[in-house]
Scaffold this motif. Structure first.
Motif, PDB file in Angstrom:
ATOM      1  N   THR A  69       0.859  -1.180   0.000  1.00 44.34           N
ATOM      2  CA  THR A  69       0.000   0.000   0.000  1.00 44.34           C
ATOM      3  C   THR A  69       0.895   1.230   0.000  1.00 44.34           C
ATOM      4  O   THR A  69       1.794   1.348   0.831  1.00 44.34           O
ATOM      5  N   ASP A  70       0.671   2.130  -0.943  1.00 45.93           N
ATOM      6  CA  ASP A  70       1.442   3.371  -1.025  1.00 45.93           C
ATOM      7  C   ASP A  70       0.709   4.488  -0.291  1.00 45.93           C
ATOM      8  O   ASP A  70      -0.476   4.740  -0.548  1.00 45.93           O
ATOM      9  N   LEU A  71       1.413   5.141   0.620  1.00 39.61           N
ATOM     10  CA  LEU A  71       0.890   6.333   1.289  1.00 39.61           C
ATOM     11  C   LEU A  71       1.659   7.526   0.726  1.00 39.61           C
ATOM     12  O   LEU A  71       2.833   7.726   1.032  1.00 39.61           O
ATOM     13  N   GLY A 148       0.193  -0.280  -4.380  1.00 40.87           N
ATOM     14  CA  GLY A 148       1.565  -0.066  -4.803  1.00 40.87           C
ATOM     15  C   GLY A 148       2.297  -1.365  -5.072  1.00 40.87           C
ATOM     16  O   GLY A 148       1.733  -2.459  -4.999  1.00 40.87           O
ATOM     17  N   GLY A 149       3.576  -1.201  -5.384  1.00 38.35           N
ATOM     18  CA  GLY A 149       4.407  -2.344  -5.737  1.00 38.35           C
ATOM     19  C   GLY A 149       4.606  -2.396  -7.241  1.00 38.35           C
ATOM     20  O   GLY A 149       3.660  -2.180  -8.010  1.00 38.35           O
ATOM     21  N   ASN A 150       5.840  -2.674  -7.670  1.00 39.72           N
ATOM     22  CA  ASN A 150       6.132  -2.705  -9.106  1.00 39.72           C
ATOM     23  C   ASN A 150       5.240  -3.681  -9.846  1.00 39.72           C
ATOM     24  O   ASN A 150       4.661  -3.358 -10.901  1.00 39.72           O
ATOM     25  N   ALA A 151       5.110  -4.899  -9.314  1.00 42.82           N
ATOM     26  CA  ALA A 151       4.372  -5.943 -10.029  1.00 42.82           C
ATOM     27  C   ALA A 151       2.883  -5.615 -10.185  1.00 42.82           C
ATOM     28  O   ALA A 151       2.335  -5.714 -11.293  1.00 42.82           O
ATOM     29  N   LEU A 178      -8.698  -3.634  -5.096  1.00 42.04           N
ATOM     30  CA  LEU A 178      -8.145  -2.581  -5.938  1.00 42.04           C
ATOM     31  C   LEU A 178      -7.546  -3.132  -7.219  1.00 42.04           C
ATOM     32  O   LEU A 178      -7.243  -2.375  -8.143  1.00 42.04           O
ATOM     33  N   LEU A 179      -7.382  -4.441  -7.270  1.00 39.70           N
ATOM     34  CA  LEU A 179      -6.857  -5.100  -8.460  1.00 39.70           C
ATOM     35  C   LEU A 179      -8.026  -5.546  -9.330  1.00 39.70           C
ATOM     36  O   LEU A 179      -8.980  -6.143  -8.826  1.00 39.70           O
ATOM     37  N   ASP A 188      -0.909 -16.024  -1.542  1.00 38.15           N
ATOM     38  CA  ASP A 188      -1.799 -16.183  -0.392  1.00 38.15           C
ATOM     39  C   ASP A 188      -2.363 -14.848   0.072  1.00 38.15           C
ATOM     40  O   ASP A 188      -1.805 -13.785  -0.199  1.00 38.15           O
ATOM     41  N   GLU A 189      -3.460 -14.944   0.806  1.00 36.34           N
ATOM     42  CA  GLU A 189      -4.006 -13.761   1.469  1.00 36.34           C
ATOM     43  C   GLU A 189      -3.217 -13.535   2.749  1.00 36.34           C
ATOM     44  O   GLU A 189      -2.912 -14.475   3.483  1.00 36.34           O
ATOM     45  N   ILE A 190      -2.873 -12.285   3.027  1.00 28.54           N
ATOM     46  CA  ILE A 190      -2.123 -11.939   4.230  1.00 28.54           C
ATOM     47  C   ILE A 190      -2.928 -10.957   5.071  1.00 28.54           C
ATOM     48  O   ILE A 190      -3.797 -10.253   4.555  1.00 28.54           O
ATOM     49  N   PRO A 191      -2.660 -10.898   6.395  1.00 28.52           N
ATOM     50  CA  PRO A 191      -3.461 -10.014   7.262  1.00 28.52           C
ATOM     51  C   PRO A 191      -3.249  -8.535   6.956  1.00 28.52           C
ATOM     52  O   PRO A 191      -4.197  -7.753   6.912  1.00 28.52           O
ATOM     53  N   ASN A 192      -1.979  -8.133   6.754  1.00 25.53           N
ATOM     54  CA  ASN A 192      -1.665  -6.716   6.553  1.00 25.53           C
ATOM     55  C   ASN A 192      -0.643  -6.559   5.435  1.00 25.53           C
ATOM     56  O   ASN A 192       0.307  -7.342   5.321  1.00 25.53           O
ATOM     57  N   ASP A 193      -0.851  -5.539   4.617  1.00 25.71           N
ATOM     58  CA  ASP A 193       0.076  -5.246   3.531  1.00 25.71           C
ATOM     59  C   ASP A 193       1.215  -4.364   4.040  1.00 25.71           C
ATOM     60  O   ASP A 193       1.034  -3.546   4.948  1.00 25.71           O
TER      61      ASP A 193
END
Length: 499
Positions: A69-71, A148-151, A178-179, A188-193
């Protein structure tokens, strides 16, 4: 009376001079607007030639790794609010890892005054959380949250350009919506980005004695998920069934040494190598560069990644860094934010030759090596794409035009290109090399994206390889709205055009 006549004559001349100056400035503005409009029309016409036949299937693209996540906040407003009394008198950009506030402020000031994009890890988790909390309490209208994130950013751009996309990344329940739902996810799903703090600034912004020569960003992160590339194995499994035309590797700059136990990072990069080498020969492999500062990581990329890709994407800072690593085994700090085209093209040739000589011989001890066939460099003022004449990459001119238009649209945050909102940085012509008597290319109505072919010699036996080079002018956005993620979108749009 004589004095009055003299004063009247002086006043008349002054008025006439001011009038002529206004007319001349208006003429120059009209000339600039006319040139911009002509170039825009040419770029749009070339972009329009990319329409895919209705019966032709969409290209299949796979990309990894990671997400965040981009802030995004305004850099100078943020620093003025919290660090107005701690503006450094001296700057340094040499630190690979930022440990405290003083190092942060010195590092930021260095890249800010050079207008250079930078991405640094904040090793101090407590301080990073404090900075994020500072940002969150700013005026809600002054901060923005993005995926966020390049990929993920490249994946979305590939999807927007009509590709079928598989993304290797772990995401939380909050980030996944958001995708676009059409993008397949291997992870996998994760709790926090992970959160990335994006300090954005515009050309002309000031902080103490420092002035930014161009719009750019300084990125801080303290990732716990992305450095370990945990989606690699899941993406590798999915690729066996998916069978893409293009595999993109990105986000490896997150693999900071302090995150890993001895030998662990090398083991993860070995998995990346296995993924790349397991692809059939008709699948193209692309590596997206980023802001690397740790020499050991770059040396590991030379071992595990660079020998196994067909294509590279990078900006002018990353190009200079890679050229220095390949030629001299050292990294660079910030370089010229607006390099001459001739200088950039020479660096591209040097990188191309180094990769051919180091990794291009498939008859060596690793037959899975690939010969580099494409390099795309994106700068503020232009896009430069080099491809080998016998490669699978097509539409090089159109890809350069597409990338140039994407740069403007993304940074301006507008699909409409307004000629009056454009700043032209390039001249009407440029030298193709800094060498004496190098040919010159013109940019204009007849050739908005100049392309040419030449032979590059490499190796002890002076082998010759024909390449095509295209350079497209960027219609620079006068008021940058967003620079973080621009490179990812530019590179992805150029790649999509060449499949």
């Amino acid at each position: 009376m004589t004095a009055l006549r003299y004063m009247g004559w002086v006043t008349g001349c002054s008025v006439l001079t001011a009038f002529v100056s206004i007319i001349w400035q208006a003429f120059l503005s009209l000339q600039t607007l006319n040139r911009t409009t002509v170039l825009l029309s040419g770029l749009l016409a070339i972009e329009g030639s990319l329409k895919r036949p209705a019966l032709e299937p969409a290209p299949k693209v796979a990309i990894g790794y990671g997400a965040c996540t981009d802030l995004q906040i305004n850099a100078t407003e943020f620093l003025e609010r919290y660090y107005s009394r701690r503006i450094p008198a001296a700057t340094t950009g040499s630190r690979e890892i930022v440990n405290n506030e003083d190092e942060l402020l010195q590092s930021f000031a260095y890249y800010f005054q050079n207008g250079a994009a930078a991405e640094r890890v904040m090793a101090n988790t407590t301080l990073f959380k404090q900075l994020v909390s500072y940002a969150k309490v700013m005026d809600k209208n002054r901060i923005q949250w993005y995926m966020g994130g390049n990929a993920p950013l490249m994946a979305v751009r590939f999807f927007m350009e009509g590709a079928e996309v598989l993304l290797g990344a772990h995401m939380s329940k909050k980030l996944r919506p958001l995708l676009p739902k059409e993008i397949r996810l291997a992870g996998d799903e994760i709790p926090n980005d992970d959160i990335h703090l994006i300090l954005e600034y515009k050309a002309g912004d000031t902080w103490g004695p420092y002035v930014a020569p161009r719009a750019n960003r300084y990125i801080l992160h303290n990732d716990r998920n992305n450095p370990h590339l945990r989606a690699v194995e899941q993406l590798t499994d999915a690729l066996k069934i998916y069978q893409p035309q293009l595999l993109v590797v990105s986000g490896l700059q997150m693999m900071d040494m302090f995150t890993f136990n001895p030998g662990e990072r090398e083991a993860r990069l070995l998995q990346v190598k296995r993924q790349l080498t397991s692809q059939p020969s008709d699948t193209l492999n692309h590596f997206e560069m980023a802001s690397y500062v740790e020499l050991q990581l770059l040396q590991q990329l030379q071992q595990f990644v660079l020998p196994y890709v067909d294509s590279l994407g990078m900006n002018e800072q990353e190009l200079s860094n890679l050229q220095q690593v390949l030629a001299y085994g050292r990294t660079t700090l910030a370089t010229d934010w607006n390099p001459r085209i001739a200088h950039t093209l020479d660096q591209m040739r040097q990188v191309f030759i180094s990769l051919l000589e180091d990794y291009g011989d498939r008859s060596g001890n690793d037959p899975r090596r690939r010969r580099i066939s494409r390099i795309h460099v994106h700068t503020l003022a232009y896009q430069a794409i080099l491809t080998t004449a016998d490669s699978k990459w097509k539409n090089t001119r159109a890809a350069a035009a597409k990338a140039a238009l994407t740069a403007h649209r993304y940074v301006c945050k507008s699909q409409f290109v307004n000629p009056e909102a454009v700043l032209q940085v390039l001249d009407d012509s440029f030298a193709t090399s800094a060498q004496t008597n190098a040919p010159r290319m013109r940019i204009g109505a007849a050739s908005p994206v100049p392309c040419w072919r030449e032979y590059i010699e490499y190796g002890r036996k002076q082998q010759r390889l024909e390449v095509e080079i295209c350079v497209a002018p960027v219609l620079v956005c006068r008021e940058a709205r967003k620079t973080a993620g621009a490179g990812d979108n530019i590179s992805a749009s150029g790649l999509a055009a060449q499949l």
